[in-house]
Every structure is written in C-alpha cells, then in structure tokens.
Design a protein around this motif. Sequence first.
Motif, PDB file in Angstrom:
ATOM      1  N   THR A 139      47.352  50.241  36.933  1.00 27.55           N
ATOM      2  CA  THR A 139      46.407  49.323  37.547  1.00 27.55           C
ATOM      3  C   THR A 139      45.014  49.908  37.584  1.00 27.55           C
ATOM      4  O   THR A 139      44.801  51.007  38.088  1.00 27.55           O
ATOM      5  CB  THR A 139      46.849  48.970  38.976  1.00 27.55           C
ATOM      6  OG1 THR A 139      48.150  48.392  38.930  1.00 27.55           O
ATOM      7  CG2 THR A 139      45.872  47.981  39.599  1.00 27.55           C
ATOM      8  N   GLN A 140      44.069  49.178  37.029  1.00 27.72           N
ATOM      9  CA  GLN A 140      42.673  49.559  37.074  1.00 27.72           C
ATOM     10  C   GLN A 140      41.987  48.755  38.182  1.00 27.72           C
ATOM     11  O   GLN A 140      42.148  47.536  38.256  1.00 27.72           O
ATOM     12  CB  GLN A 140      42.006  49.298  35.720  1.00 27.72           C
ATOM     13  CG  GLN A 140      42.591  50.167  34.614  1.00 27.72           C
ATOM     14  CD  GLN A 140      41.971  49.900  33.259  1.00 27.72           C
ATOM     15  OE1 GLN A 140      40.839  49.438  33.154  1.00 27.72           O
ATOM     16  NE2 GLN A 140      42.723  50.196  32.213  1.00 27.72           N
ATOM     17  N   TYR A 141      41.214  49.459  38.993  1.00 30.86           N
ATOM     18  CA  TYR A 141      40.486  48.844  40.097  1.00 30.86           C
ATOM     19  C   TYR A 141      39.014  48.765  39.701  1.00 30.86           C
ATOM     20  O   TYR A 141      38.419  49.774  39.325  1.00 30.86           O
ATOM     21  CB  TYR A 141      40.664  49.656  41.377  1.00 30.86           C
ATOM     22  CG  TYR A 141      42.104  49.681  41.842  1.00 30.86           C
ATOM     23  CD1 TYR A 141      42.981  50.651  41.368  1.00 30.86           C
ATOM     24  CD2 TYR A 141      42.582  48.724  42.726  1.00 30.86           C
ATOM     25  CE1 TYR A 141      44.306  50.668  41.777  1.00 30.86           C
ATOM     26  CE2 TYR A 141      43.912  48.746  43.141  1.00 30.86           C
ATOM     27  CZ  TYR A 141      44.764  49.716  42.650  1.00 30.86           C
ATOM     28  OH  TYR A 141      46.082  49.724  43.052  1.00 30.86           O
ATOM     29  N   PHE A 142      38.472  47.558  39.831  1.00 30.65           N
ATOM     30  CA  PHE A 142      37.124  47.307  39.338  1.00 30.65           C
ATOM     31  C   PHE A 142      36.085  47.365  40.450  1.00 30.65           C
ATOM     32  O   PHE A 142      36.340  46.977  41.590  1.00 30.65           O
ATOM     33  CB  PHE A 142      37.059  45.929  38.666  1.00 30.65           C
ATOM     34  CG  PHE A 142      37.650  45.916  37.297  1.00 30.65           C
ATOM     35  CD1 PHE A 142      39.015  45.817  37.108  1.00 30.65           C
ATOM     36  CD2 PHE A 142      36.830  46.025  36.170  1.00 30.65           C
ATOM     37  CE1 PHE A 142      39.569  45.819  35.838  1.00 30.65           C
ATOM     38  CE2 PHE A 142      37.373  46.032  34.892  1.00 30.65           C
ATOM     39  CZ  PHE A 142      38.742  45.928  34.736  1.00 30.65           C
ATOM     40  N   GLY A 143      34.898  47.807  40.068  1.00 31.45           N
ATOM     41  CA  GLY A 143      33.736  47.723  40.934  1.00 31.45           C
ATOM     42  C   GLY A 143      33.088  46.356  40.824  1.00 31.45           C
ATOM     43  O   GLY A 143      33.520  45.514  40.029  1.00 31.45           O
ATOM     44  N   PRO A 144      32.023  46.126  41.605  1.00 31.72           N
ATOM     45  CA  PRO A 144      31.362  44.815  41.626  1.00 31.72           C
ATOM     46  C   PRO A 144      30.508  44.546  40.392  1.00 31.72           C
ATOM     47  O   PRO A 144      30.119  43.409  40.150  1.00 31.72           O
ATOM     48  CB  PRO A 144      30.500  44.871  42.879  1.00 31.72           C
ATOM     49  CG  PRO A 144      30.217  46.329  43.049  1.00 31.72           C
ATOM     50  CD  PRO A 144      31.441  47.050  42.584  1.00 31.72           C
ATOM     51  N   GLY A 145      30.217  45.594  39.622  1.00 31.93           N
ATOM     52  CA  GLY A 145      29.436  45.409  38.408  1.00 31.93           C
ATOM     53  C   GLY A 145      27.939  45.585  38.611  1.00 31.93           C
ATOM     54  O   GLY A 145      27.421  45.488  39.733  1.00 31.93           O
ATOM     55  N   THR A 146      27.260  45.890  37.517  1.00 31.39           N
ATOM     56  CA  THR A 146      25.792  45.913  37.463  1.00 31.39           C
ATOM     57  C   THR A 146      25.357  44.849  36.471  1.00 31.39           C
ATOM     58  O   THR A 146      25.739  44.899  35.304  1.00 31.39           O
ATOM     59  CB  THR A 146      25.266  47.282  37.002  1.00 31.39           C
ATOM     60  OG1 THR A 146      25.594  48.272  37.962  1.00 31.39           O
ATOM     61  CG2 THR A 146      23.753  47.226  36.814  1.00 31.39           C
ATOM     62  N   ARG A 147      24.565  43.901  36.976  1.00 34.00           N
ATOM     63  CA  ARG A 147      24.084  42.843  36.075  1.00 34.00           C
ATOM     64  C   ARG A 147      22.753  43.276  35.478  1.00 34.00           C
ATOM     65  O   ARG A 147      21.780  43.486  36.195  1.00 34.00           O
ATOM     66  CB  ARG A 147      23.925  41.522  36.809  1.00 34.00           C
ATOM     67  CG  ARG A 147      23.460  40.385  35.883  1.00 34.00           C
ATOM     68  CD  ARG A 147      23.533  39.024  36.533  1.00 34.00           C
ATOM     69  NE  ARG A 147      24.883  38.615  36.868  1.00 34.00           N
ATOM     70  CZ  ARG A 147      25.775  38.157  35.986  1.00 34.00           C
ATOM     71  NH1 ARG A 147      25.457  38.062  34.712  1.00 34.00           N
ATOM     72  NH2 ARG A 147      26.977  37.787  36.391  1.00 34.00           N
ATOM     73  N   LEU A 148      22.712  43.394  34.161  1.00 34.31           N
ATOM     74  CA  LEU A 148      21.501  43.802  33.448  1.00 34.31           C
ATOM     75  C   LEU A 148      20.866  42.594  32.775  1.00 34.31           C
ATOM     76  O   LEU A 148      21.552  41.851  32.056  1.00 34.31           O
ATOM     77  CB  LEU A 148      21.819  44.855  32.383  1.00 34.31           C
ATOM     78  CG  LEU A 148      20.674  45.234  31.447  1.00 34.31           C
ATOM     79  CD1 LEU A 148      19.560  45.943  32.228  1.00 34.31           C
ATOM     80  CD2 LEU A 148      21.156  46.115  30.302  1.00 34.31           C
TER      81      LEU A 148
END
Lengths: 113, 115
Positions: A101-110
Amino acid sequence: DTGVSQDPRHKITKRGQNVTFRCDPISEHNRLYWYRQTLGQGPEFLTYFQNEAQLEKSRLLSDRFSAERPKGSFSTLEIQRTEQGDSAMYLCASSLDGADTQYFGPGTRLTVL
Amino acid sequence: AQSVTQLDSQVPVFEEAPVELRCNYSSSVSVYLFWYVQYPNQGLQLLLKYLSGSTLVESINGFEAEFNKSQTSFHLRKPSVHISDTAEYFCAVIGGGQGAQKLVFGQGTRLTINP
C-alpha cells in the motif's frame, strides 16, 4: 503518524524558471515514489526510491527533472527550465519495505505560465 | 507493460441508487489491484485492495470490488450511494515480480451523486 506531506501545495512559475518540490514521507517508510497527474488523467509514475537509492525512473522523467533523497527521509523533485507542458499535479507517496500500500500526499500543483 | 482501463469517464447516479465503476487490467502472472478515491481538493486515499485470497474485498464505507481473473476485471460496486461518495475513483495495478513497485493507474471515473 502525520501522513505524507508535500510543500508547496501550489506553485506558479514562468516558463524557463527552475522549481523544487519537497516531500516528507510517513516516518519509517523507506520507499518513496513520485507521480505526475495531468487534468483528466490518472497519476503516472515518475520515479522510486528505496531509502536513498533511486531504483527506477520513468521515460517521462526527462533530463530537466532530477529527484533526490539524500538521507533516506525527505525527497526533493527539481524541474529545470520549466515548460508549459510541465503544468500538472505532482504527487508523492510512501510505503514500507515489502508492503503493497502506497500512501499519498496532497500533491503540489504546478502552473507554468 | 501493465495497463488499466476504466471504461467510464463519468458516472452520474441518483442518491441511494446502486453503482458500478468498471475496471479492466492487462493480464499478468500475478497482480495486486487497488481502488483509490480522490475527493474534491484532497489527495488520493486507498479505498480497497486485492492481494490474494478471497476475490471479494470490501471497504469500510460500503464499497466492494471483485477480482475476476478470467475477465481481468476488478469492478467497484456499492448498493446504495450517498452524496458524500461524490469523488473521482481510480483503479490501479502493481504487476507481480521483483522490482515491479510502481502503481499503474486508469484514467479515473468521476462519480457524481444527484439528490
């Protein structure tokens, strides 16, 4: 356990500038992944670290992209000479060694103008 | 190389109606299958996964998915949806074998619940 964090959450830059994103994985997770998600598409794999070793890179990762994880904890993704086609959400994920299982961060929108 | 196809880009349904989100993957010797959900302005969250064993897997919020090896499918179902289920749903696969650690995602299905 505070989850995967990413900084910044949003970045607007002009074409040709360099940008750097940071990802802090869940503590004790020794695997770290970067993905890119464009509008209307699923995330696409960019690269993967086990501890400080970068073990796999996608063909999507051109020479302008570089990722590091110098101490096996946080990671940085740098894009040099940004192009408008680099505009996307950059996602970081982490997992335990041997876990699925990979746990994701909220992301960076570029956004590249 | 692995690939995942989500057959519907958008699925509108009425509240309390049943829903099925379809997912097919390219065949491999062994795969791990996942459904992730992305609520508006939030990151990806794991909804459920199939690794081995029982082909029917369930989530805590009423979703279930069935691994069908012969049809290479992993469709997601819920018998009665709620407004709060409005989100984008991604099917993903990790291929079996050493070093095959990357998730391969489908293009996503946007589930819209109408009152």
